[in-house]
Structures are given as C-alpha cells and as structure tokens.
Write a protein that holds these residues in place. Structure first.
Motif, PDB file in Angstrom:
ATOM      1  N   GLU A  87      -3.249   9.214   5.746  1.00  0.00           N
ATOM      2  CA  GLU A  87      -1.910   9.796   5.824  1.00  0.00           C
ATOM      3  C   GLU A  87      -1.388  10.173   4.449  1.00  0.00           C
ATOM      4  OE1 GLU A  87       2.599   8.249   6.807  1.00  0.00           O
ATOM      5  OE2 GLU A  87       0.920   7.360   7.915  1.00  0.00           O
ATOM      6  N   HIS A  88      -1.529   9.270   3.499  1.00  0.00           N
ATOM      7  CA  HIS A  88      -1.029   9.554   2.156  1.00  0.00           C
ATOM      8  C   HIS A  88      -1.895  10.582   1.441  1.00  0.00           C
ATOM      9  CE1 HIS A  88       2.328   6.725   1.769  1.00  0.00           C
ATOM     10  NE2 HIS A  88       1.652   5.982   2.621  1.00  0.00           N
ATOM     11  N   ARG A  89      -3.185  10.546   1.680  1.00  0.00           N
ATOM     12  CA  ARG A  89      -4.066  11.568   1.096  1.00  0.00           C
ATOM     13  C   ARG A  89      -3.700  12.946   1.657  1.00  0.00           C
ATOM     14  NH1 ARG A  89      -8.983  13.043  -1.108  1.00  0.00           N
ATOM     15  NH2 ARG A  89     -10.228  14.475   0.154  1.00  0.00           N
ATOM     16  N   GLU A 126      -6.258   0.462  10.775  1.00  0.00           N
ATOM     17  CA  GLU A 126      -4.860   0.749  10.472  1.00  0.00           C
ATOM     18  C   GLU A 126      -4.694   1.208   9.033  1.00  0.00           C
ATOM     19  OE1 GLU A 126      -0.504  -1.493  10.224  1.00  0.00           O
ATOM     20  OE2 GLU A 126      -2.257  -2.583  10.959  1.00  0.00           O
ATOM     21  N   PHE A 127      -5.338   0.508   8.111  1.00  0.00           N
ATOM     22  CA  PHE A 127      -5.189   0.869   6.703  1.00  0.00           C
ATOM     23  C   PHE A 127      -5.999   2.114   6.359  1.00  0.00           C
ATOM     24  CE2 PHE A 127      -3.949  -3.639   6.644  1.00  0.00           C
ATOM     25  CZ  PHE A 127      -2.684  -3.474   6.103  1.00  0.00           C
ATOM     26  N   ARG A 128      -7.065   2.369   7.089  1.00  0.00           N
ATOM     27  CA  ARG A 128      -7.798   3.618   6.905  1.00  0.00           C
ATOM     28  C   ARG A 128      -6.899   4.797   7.268  1.00  0.00           C
ATOM     29  NH1 ARG A 128     -11.626   2.840  10.306  1.00  0.00           N
ATOM     30  NH2 ARG A 128     -12.905   1.682   8.826  1.00  0.00           N
ATOM     31  N   GLU A 129      -6.153   4.646   8.374  1.00  0.00           N
ATOM     32  CA  GLU A 129      -5.238   5.702   8.795  1.00  0.00           C
ATOM     33  C   GLU A 129      -4.112   5.873   7.781  1.00  0.00           C
ATOM     34  OE1 GLU A 129      -3.669   8.789  10.759  1.00  0.00           O
ATOM     35  OE2 GLU A 129      -5.595   7.807  11.181  1.00  0.00           O
ATOM     36  N   SER A 164       0.826  -1.201   0.000  1.00  0.00           N
ATOM     37  CA  SER A 164       0.000   0.000   0.000  1.00  0.00           C
ATOM     38  C   SER A 164       0.862   1.254   0.000  1.00  0.00           C
ATOM     39  CB  SER A 164      -0.928   0.006   1.222  1.00  0.00           C
ATOM     40  OG  SER A 164      -1.793  -1.106   1.207  1.00  0.00           O
ATOM     41  N   THR A 165       1.910   1.239   0.807  1.00  0.00           N
ATOM     42  CA  THR A 165       2.815   2.385   0.867  1.00  0.00           C
ATOM     43  C   THR A 165       3.487   2.606  -0.474  1.00  0.00           C
ATOM     44  OG1 THR A 165       3.216   2.088   3.233  1.00  0.00           O
ATOM     45  CG2 THR A 165       4.869   3.326   1.982  1.00  0.00           C
ATOM     46  N   ARG A 166       3.948   1.537  -1.100  1.00  0.00           N
ATOM     47  CA  ARG A 166       4.571   1.651  -2.421  1.00  0.00           C
ATOM     48  C   ARG A 166       3.569   2.175  -3.445  1.00  0.00           C
ATOM     49  NH1 ARG A 166       8.749  -3.285  -3.718  1.00  0.00           N
ATOM     50  NH2 ARG A 166      10.088  -3.059  -1.887  1.00  0.00           N
ATOM     51  N   LEU A 167       2.340   1.707  -3.330  1.00  0.00           N
ATOM     52  CA  LEU A 167       1.286   2.155  -4.241  1.00  0.00           C
ATOM     53  C   LEU A 167       1.098   3.664  -4.131  1.00  0.00           C
ATOM     54  CD1 LEU A 167      -1.335   1.823  -6.002  1.00  0.00           C
ATOM     55  CD2 LEU A 167      -2.531   1.415  -3.856  1.00  0.00           C
ATOM     56  N   PHE A 168       0.939   4.156  -2.919  1.00  0.00           N
ATOM     57  CA  PHE A 168       0.689   5.579  -2.741  1.00  0.00           C
ATOM     58  C   PHE A 168       1.889   6.418  -3.156  1.00  0.00           C
ATOM     59  CE2 PHE A 168      -2.409   4.032   0.595  1.00  0.00           C
ATOM     60  CZ  PHE A 168      -3.529   4.295  -0.181  1.00  0.00           C
ATOM     61  N   ILE A 176      -8.383  -2.771  -4.045  1.00  0.00           N
ATOM     62  CA  ILE A 176      -8.248  -3.578  -2.826  1.00  0.00           C
ATOM     63  C   ILE A 176      -7.949  -2.677  -1.633  1.00  0.00           C
ATOM     64  CG2 ILE A 176      -7.031  -5.492  -1.743  1.00  0.00           C
ATOM     65  CD1 ILE A 176      -8.652  -6.271  -4.212  1.00  0.00           C
ATOM     66  N   VAL A 177      -7.080  -1.697  -1.829  1.00  0.00           N
ATOM     67  CA  VAL A 177      -6.722  -0.780  -0.747  1.00  0.00           C
ATOM     68  C   VAL A 177      -7.947  -0.013  -0.265  1.00  0.00           C
ATOM     69  CG1 VAL A 177      -5.433   1.319  -0.187  1.00  0.00           C
ATOM     70  CG2 VAL A 177      -4.312  -0.543  -1.410  1.00  0.00           C
ATOM     71  N   GLU A 178      -8.746   0.475  -1.202  1.00  0.00           N
ATOM     72  CA  GLU A 178      -9.949   1.217  -0.825  1.00  0.00           C
ATOM     73  C   GLU A 178     -10.915   0.310  -0.062  1.00  0.00           C
ATOM     74  OE1 GLU A 178     -10.137   4.249  -0.962  1.00  0.00           O
ATOM     75  OE2 GLU A 178      -9.041   5.043  -2.676  1.00  0.00           O
ATOM     76  N   GLN A 179     -10.994  -0.934  -0.474  1.00  0.00           N
ATOM     77  CA  GLN A 179     -11.871  -1.890   0.204  1.00  0.00           C
ATOM     78  C   GLN A 179     -11.399  -2.134   1.630  1.00  0.00           C
ATOM     79  OE1 GLN A 179     -11.387  -6.067  -0.850  1.00  0.00           O
ATOM     80  NE2 GLN A 179     -13.610  -6.347  -0.835  1.00  0.00           N
TER      81      GLN A 179
END
Length: 213
Positions: free
Chosen positions: A136-138, A129-132, A76-80, A119-122
């Motif tokens: 953070e990236h947004r 944790e993934f919502r945060e 997810s971090t790499r994606l963002f 998948i990340v949005e889901q």
C-alpha cells in the motif's frame, strides 16, 4: 499459585480521547516497542518486553494497543510516512534537480529508519497483513512518481515511449534494493558515489538532462 489475570479493555481507547498524560504514555510505548523490535526482531518480541522497556505495568499496554501486531502496524505506518515524505523544494528547480532532491530526501529518511525498515521487510515476507501494508505504501510512492513522469512527458522532457507507472515501479525497485543491500545488508560502498550513481541512473532512465556538468 495461579497467575493473576490482567483486566484489559477489549478495545484500546481512541487516540483522540486520550489525555496529555495518556498520549505521553502511548508515545513511550511506541518508542519502547521500536527499541525492542529493532533489538530482538518481530517474532521474538513480547508485550512484556515492551512494557519493561517503557517502564510501565504490563496491563497498561492494552489500554492503548490490542497486541504487538497492532503496535508494530502503527510503527510501520509512521515509518513509511517518514520515508515517503518529501522535503519542500524550490518550485523553480528543473525537473532533474527536483528528482535528485526527492531522491536525496528519500535516501536520508531510509538511512534514518534502516534498522526498523529491516524488520518491516522481514515481517512482510511472512505476514500477509504487513505485506499488504508494505504494498500500500509502495503504491502511494509509485503513484506520486508516475504522475510526475506523466507531467514531464506532456512537457516533452521525458521519453514518450515509457509507461509512467512501470517506469516508476522500476526506478523505485532499483533504489530500494540498492539501499537495502547497502544500509541493511551492509554491502560496502562509497556513500556519495553510490547516491550519485543512483541519481544519474534515474535521470538516464527517464532521459532527463542532469543540471550537473
């Protein structure tokens, strides 16, 4: 017959301590995990599926990652980082041209990562944790955009009445949701017409004059 236990380290080895071979194996696991996540989704993914896809032993996974959540967080971090990266633009371009160039860079990256983004949005809707992480990236993207808006206000190019942060948030939400409906939900649209419309709406929202006739 009892299932044999797997002797796994409690903490994976730090990336910087890995050998070239170790880094290659770790990258293979990340590639495999992305494939599995995009194929079956986050809830149904199992570590065993990732190791099978990477063609490594089950226990090998835990030399590099603590869990499927851990490897998904790195993906997810790499994606963002990819989606929010901006391609260099000519510094002599007008603010309008720079905004359009930044938008187009974002569009291309979003499309390149659309399956994983889905998948990340889901996951962000069901996992705090993934919502945060998503927030953070947004926030990083919004901060960068708001700084540009504030600078253009100082130069007298953008409406002074706009709150830079709120304007950046609104523009980001418009672009993100439009791309989500198009690239993830499959809403039909002519690509160039849609992207051109988004560009024009972003420019219009700020009051920037387009360079196009």
């Amino acid at each position: 017959m009892a299932k044999s236990s797997v002797n796994t380290p409690s903490v994976p080895a730090p990336v910087e301590t890995l050998t070239a071979r170790g880094r290659k194996t770790r990258d293979a696991l990340l590639d495999a995990a992305r494939t599995v996540f995009e194929t079956v989704g986050f809830p149904d993914t199992r570590v065993e599926q990732i190791t099978q896809e990477a063609n490594v032993a089950y226990g090998t996974f835990y030399r590099y990652f603590e869990s499927k959540e851990h490897i998904f967080r790195e993906l997810s971090t790499r994606l963002f980082e990819d989606v929010h990266r901006r391609e260099p633009t000519d510094p002599d371009l007008s603010p309008a041209a720079r905004l359009v160039a930044a938008n187009r860079s974002y569009y291309k990256a979003y499309r390149r990562n659309a399956r994983l983004m889905a998948i990340v949005e889901q996951v962000a809707t069901i996992n705090d944790e993934f919502r945060e992480l998503r927030h953070e990236h947004r926030s990083q993207l919004i901060e960068r955009t708001s700084r540009a808006i504030a600078r253009w206000q100082q130069e007298g190019l953008v409406r002074q009445s706009l709150d830079p942060i709120l304007a950046a948030r609104a523009m980001s939400a418009m672009v993100d949701h439009t791309l989500y409906l198009w690239l993830i939900q499959g809403e039909a649209a002519d690509e160039e017409a849609l992207l051109s419309t988004l560009d024009q709406m972003c420019l219009g929202a700020l009051g920037l004059e387009s360079d196009s006739p």
